[in-house]
Design a protein around this motif. Structure first.
Motif, mmCIF file in Angstrom:
data_model
loop_
_atom_site.group_PDB
_atom_site.id
_atom_site.type_symbol
_atom_site.label_atom_id
_atom_site.label_comp_id
_atom_site.label_asym_id
_atom_site.label_seq_id
_atom_site.Cartn_x
_atom_site.Cartn_y
_atom_site.Cartn_z
ATOM 1 N N ARG A 13 -4.307 1.731 -1.850
ATOM 2 C CA ARG A 13 -4.529 1.120 -0.539
ATOM 3 C C ARG A 13 -5.492 -0.037 -0.717
ATOM 4 N NH1 ARG A 13 -5.609 5.362 2.166
ATOM 5 N NH2 ARG A 13 -3.843 5.602 3.594
ATOM 6 N N ARG A 14 -5.021 -1.238 -0.336
ATOM 7 C CA ARG A 14 -5.777 -2.468 -0.568
ATOM 8 C C ARG A 14 -6.150 -2.551 -2.054
ATOM 9 N NH1 ARG A 14 -7.263 -0.656 4.418
ATOM 10 N NH2 ARG A 14 -9.185 0.324 3.691
ATOM 11 N N GLY A 15 -7.414 -2.581 -2.419
ATOM 12 C CA GLY A 15 -7.767 -2.741 -3.831
ATOM 13 C C GLY A 15 -8.100 -1.469 -4.564
ATOM 14 N N LEU A 16 -8.018 -0.311 -3.881
ATOM 15 C CA LEU A 16 -8.454 0.945 -4.496
ATOM 16 C C LEU A 16 -7.266 1.780 -4.937
ATOM 17 C CD1 LEU A 16 -10.880 2.800 -5.177
ATOM 18 C CD2 LEU A 16 -10.549 3.852 -2.920
ATOM 19 N N ASP A 57 0.850 -1.192 0.000
ATOM 20 C CA ASP A 57 0.000 0.000 0.000
ATOM 21 C C ASP A 57 0.884 1.240 0.000
ATOM 22 O OD1 ASP A 57 -2.183 -1.644 0.052
ATOM 23 O OD2 ASP A 57 -2.627 -1.349 2.170
ATOM 24 N N VAL A 58 0.857 1.979 -1.104
ATOM 25 C CA VAL A 58 1.822 3.062 -1.294
ATOM 26 C C VAL A 58 1.188 4.280 -1.949
ATOM 27 C CG1 VAL A 58 3.892 1.627 -1.465
ATOM 28 C CG2 VAL A 58 2.527 2.079 -3.518
ATOM 29 N N PHE A 62 -9.506 10.381 -10.836
ATOM 30 C CA PHE A 62 -10.439 9.259 -10.794
ATOM 31 C C PHE A 62 -9.885 8.184 -9.865
ATOM 32 C CE2 PHE A 62 -7.505 8.502 -14.277
ATOM 33 C CZ PHE A 62 -7.161 7.169 -14.141
ATOM 34 N N ASP A 63 -10.716 7.207 -9.542
ATOM 35 C CA ASP A 63 -10.247 6.029 -8.827
ATOM 36 C C ASP A 63 -10.828 4.776 -9.468
ATOM 37 O OD1 ASP A 63 -12.855 5.431 -7.549
ATOM 38 O OD2 ASP A 63 -12.420 7.169 -6.311
ATOM 39 N N ARG A 81 -10.690 0.132 -9.051
ATOM 40 C CA ARG A 81 -10.312 -0.998 -8.210
ATOM 41 C C ARG A 81 -9.518 -2.016 -9.024
ATOM 42 N NH1 ARG A 81 -11.784 -1.257 -3.189
ATOM 43 N NH2 ARG A 81 -13.339 0.254 -2.431
ATOM 44 N N ASP A 82 -8.542 -2.615 -8.342
ATOM 45 C CA ASP A 82 -7.760 -3.687 -8.961
ATOM 46 C C ASP A 82 -7.693 -4.857 -7.996
ATOM 47 O OD1 ASP A 82 -5.721 -4.738 -11.024
ATOM 48 O OD2 ASP A 82 -4.714 -4.954 -9.085
ATOM 49 N N ARG A 83 -8.083 -6.034 -8.459
ATOM 50 C CA ARG A 83 -8.064 -7.243 -7.640
ATOM 51 C C ARG A 83 -7.043 -8.257 -8.132
ATOM 52 N NH1 ARG A 83 -13.344 -5.464 -7.934
ATOM 53 N NH2 ARG A 83 -14.372 -5.120 -5.904
ATOM 54 N N HIS A 84 -6.218 -7.844 -9.119
ATOM 55 C CA HIS A 84 -5.234 -8.772 -9.685
ATOM 56 C C HIS A 84 -3.893 -8.700 -8.958
ATOM 57 C CE1 HIS A 84 -8.226 -8.465 -12.885
ATOM 58 N NE2 HIS A 84 -7.732 -9.546 -13.415
ATOM 59 N N PHE A 85 -3.472 -7.500 -8.593
ATOM 60 C CA PHE A 85 -2.167 -7.311 -7.960
ATOM 61 C C PHE A 85 -2.384 -7.029 -6.471
ATOM 62 C CE2 PHE A 85 -1.301 -6.782 -12.370
ATOM 63 C CZ PHE A 85 -0.009 -7.269 -12.544
ATOM 64 N N THR A 86 -2.356 -8.072 -5.670
ATOM 65 C CA THR A 86 -2.681 -7.968 -4.247
ATOM 66 C C THR A 86 -1.447 -8.065 -3.355
ATOM 67 O OG1 THR A 86 -3.078 -10.365 -4.136
ATOM 68 C CG2 THR A 86 -4.977 -8.940 -4.636
#
Length: 207
Positions: free
Chosen positions: A157-160, A81-82, A171-172, A174-179
């Motif tokens: 941060r996390r998936g957002l 988370d960066v 804009f924002d 979500r990404d669920r591929h790179f966890t």
């Protein structure tokens, strides 16, 4: 050696580091980085140059390979988370004028990227999986110019993922591929000649 404007004091507290390149040698690559390309394309030419009274990192190879994604990756960062930001000035490009930042970087074929394009006047988010690049967010009609410094920033941060241009949130998505945690770095496309300065990474908390 890369000059660190900010770093974690005595190894305690969240990570906060900035690379300004003022301590590196002009005409040579900066310390603390390695260089690669996606899909094994021809290498870029990364070196320190002088610009407007300061030293910056430049990608100077103008080979007209539209499909080349050239990368400058920080060796010793591995974070999840960066907040990552960088000043970017696209100088020229006959077929491409596109550059940005990468994070959650596993290797040259798998990472997330945000990039700006002053000719197309847009900002895009990309997911690169096994060398295949897919856009999953963006915004058009932005005030972007060739030969002008712009600051691109992401907060993941996390998936957002939140994307900012010159301190304006665009804009924002979500990404669920790179966890998992990964490296950070810089990204260019094709024959883009581009300057980078003040690359900064900050570790985010879980709030």
């Amino acid at each position: 050696m890369v000059y660190l404007l900010a770093l974690t004091l005595l190894g305690s507290g969240p990570l906060d580091r900035t690379w300004s390149f003022d301590g590196d040698s002009v005409g040579k690559p900066p310390a603390g980085f390695y260089f690669d390309t996606t899909n094994d394309r021809p290498d870029g030419k990364w070196q320190i140059v002088a610009d407007e009274g300061r030293q910056v990192l430049a990608q100077l190879d103008n080979q007209r390979d539209r499909h080349r994604l050239a990368l400058a990756v920080v060796k010793d960062i591995n974070e999840k988370d960066v907040r990552v930001s960088c000043k970017i000035k696209v100088v020229s490009g006959a077929v491409e004028q596109s550059a940005g930042i990468v994070w959650r970087y596993r290797n040259s074929e798998n990472y997330l990227a945000a990039r700006l394009d002053p000719v197309e006047k847009n900002v895009r988010l990309y997911r690169v999986v096994d060398g295949h690049r897919v856009s999953f967010g963006g915004e058009d009609r932005k005030k972007l110019e060739i030969n002008r410094w712009h600051t691109l920033r992401i907060e993941h941060r996390r998936g957002l993922v939140k994307v900012y241009l010159d301190d304006e949130m665009l804009f924002d998505e979500r990404d669920r591929h790179f966890t998992r945690a990964g490296k950070i770095g810089l990204w260019t496309k094709g024959d883009t000649i581009v300057y980078f300065d003040d690359l900064r990474v900050q570790e985010l908390d879980d709030d």
